[in-house]
Design an enzyme around this catalytic site. Structure first.
Site, mmCIF file in Angstrom:
data_model
loop_
_atom_site.group_PDB
_atom_site.id
_atom_site.type_symbol
_atom_site.label_atom_id
_atom_site.label_comp_id
_atom_site.label_asym_id
_atom_site.label_seq_id
_atom_site.Cartn_x
_atom_site.Cartn_y
_atom_site.Cartn_z
ATOM 1 N N ASP A 150 39.458 43.832 47.062
ATOM 2 C CA ASP A 150 38.911 42.798 46.177
ATOM 3 C C ASP A 150 37.792 43.375 45.312
ATOM 4 O OD1 ASP A 150 38.247 40.395 45.014
ATOM 5 O OD2 ASP A 150 37.243 39.575 46.787
ATOM 6 N N SER A 160 30.022 35.803 44.929
ATOM 7 C CA SER A 160 31.089 36.801 44.905
ATOM 8 C C SER A 160 30.815 37.866 43.847
ATOM 9 C CB SER A 160 32.424 36.134 44.580
ATOM 10 O OG SER A 160 32.905 35.415 45.668
ATOM 11 N N HIS A 165 38.799 38.595 42.766
ATOM 12 C CA HIS A 165 39.188 37.188 42.893
ATOM 13 C C HIS A 165 38.419 36.273 41.948
ATOM 14 C CE1 HIS A 165 35.738 36.605 45.821
ATOM 15 N NE2 HIS A 165 35.695 35.470 45.160
#
Length: 287
Positions: free
Chosen positions: A120, A216, A72
């Site tokens: 992801d 992330s 992402h």
């Protein structure tokens, strides 16, 4: 619920009638919540993914040519404008240990689902070869298909997430110790929306502790191996009501080495999941 003022750029996904929000941690918020600054270069596998001179996401070095990060992180981003920074501690200070590469390729997992953040994970190819040394090292993976760490196990998550809502950068690489949470318990907090190949953590006490904005893609390290990859959390960083969610690395070990090995052979047909058994490098016993 809506994002806080000034956070209009967040990706908010409505997954239940109660409007529980899954927010990729590379978009908005604050810091490695409840953490501390680590000894400089004591986490030599950490990588900063930056755009326009600003840290955007984390990652870790898998191979001298490859970095693992979250898929992402590249939604609505042009990879050709990104940089991979290795050997860093304080991103805003010059460091002789630093190695900077551009992104030669981004390989997202073929089953990545942007709307749910399932699968992801992505691999980033450096436009050169990392030089391994005290400040730059690869991070080991669990065995292919290994079971995730048991609930209650203590692990650590690191990143360069902002330390305030005013996007103030941290003094250096930050880290928090967290506790693995049973996936069924975690899934109940997320209304059953989590995919099987995920892993969750909580603080393990009454404090708010975990990852947040721009973390992330960073690894959840249990022992000496990357067992999780920072994916998403709730609107409030470290809130025990919405436990932190990671991609479960062991479910993707075969795919990762498939990509790495295919790229090493000229004329190989792409970087997709192979049906053959892959003999991937493995360092020591499983953690």
């Amino acid at each position: 619920m809506v994002p806080r003022a000034g956070h209009w750029g967040c990706l908010v996904l409505e997954v239940t009638a109660a409007l529980i929000q899954l927010i990729p941690s590379g978009c908005c918020g604050s810091l490695i919540t409840g953490g501390h600054e680590v000894t400089p270069h004591s986490r030599p596998y950490m990588v900063s993914v930056s755009f326009e001179g600003r840290h955007h996401c984390g990652g870790f070095l898998l191979h001298v040519h490859w970095v693992v990060s979250a898929a992402h992180c590249f939604n609505d981003r042009d990879p050709s404008t990104g940089l991979l920074v290795l050997g860093a501690h304080a991103l805003l200070k010059p460091e002789p240990t630093r190695q900077v590469f551009s992104i030669a390729a981004v390989v997202r997992h073929p089953s990545y689902q942007p709307t749910t953040q399932a699968n992801d994970i992505c691999l980033l190819r450096l436009n050169g070869s990392a030089v391994l040394g005290p400040a730059v090292q690869v991070l080991g993976l669990p065995r292919r298909g290994a079971r995730p760490p048991l609930a209650g196990r203590r692990c650590r998550v690191s990143g360069w997430g902002f330390v305030s809502d005013f996007e103030e950068p941290p003094p250096g690489l930050m880290e928090a110790e967290v506790q693995v949470l049973d996936l069924n318990v975690c899934n109940s907090s997320w209304q059953g929306q989590l995919s099987p190949a995920t892993l969750c953590t909580r603080s393990g006490d009454h404090k708010w502790r975990g990852f947040c904005s721009a973390d992330s893609g960073g690894p959840l390290v249990c022992g000496s191996r990357a067992h999780g990859l920072v994916s998403f959390s709730g609107l409030w960083c470290g809130d025990p009501k919405t436990p932190d969610v990671y991609t479960q690395v062991s479910a993707f070990v075969a795919w990762m080495w498939d990509v790495v090995w295919r790229s090493s052979f000229p004329g190989s047909s792409g970087c997709s999941v192979s049906n053959v058994t892959i003999s991937a490098p493995y360092w020591g016993r499983d953690e």
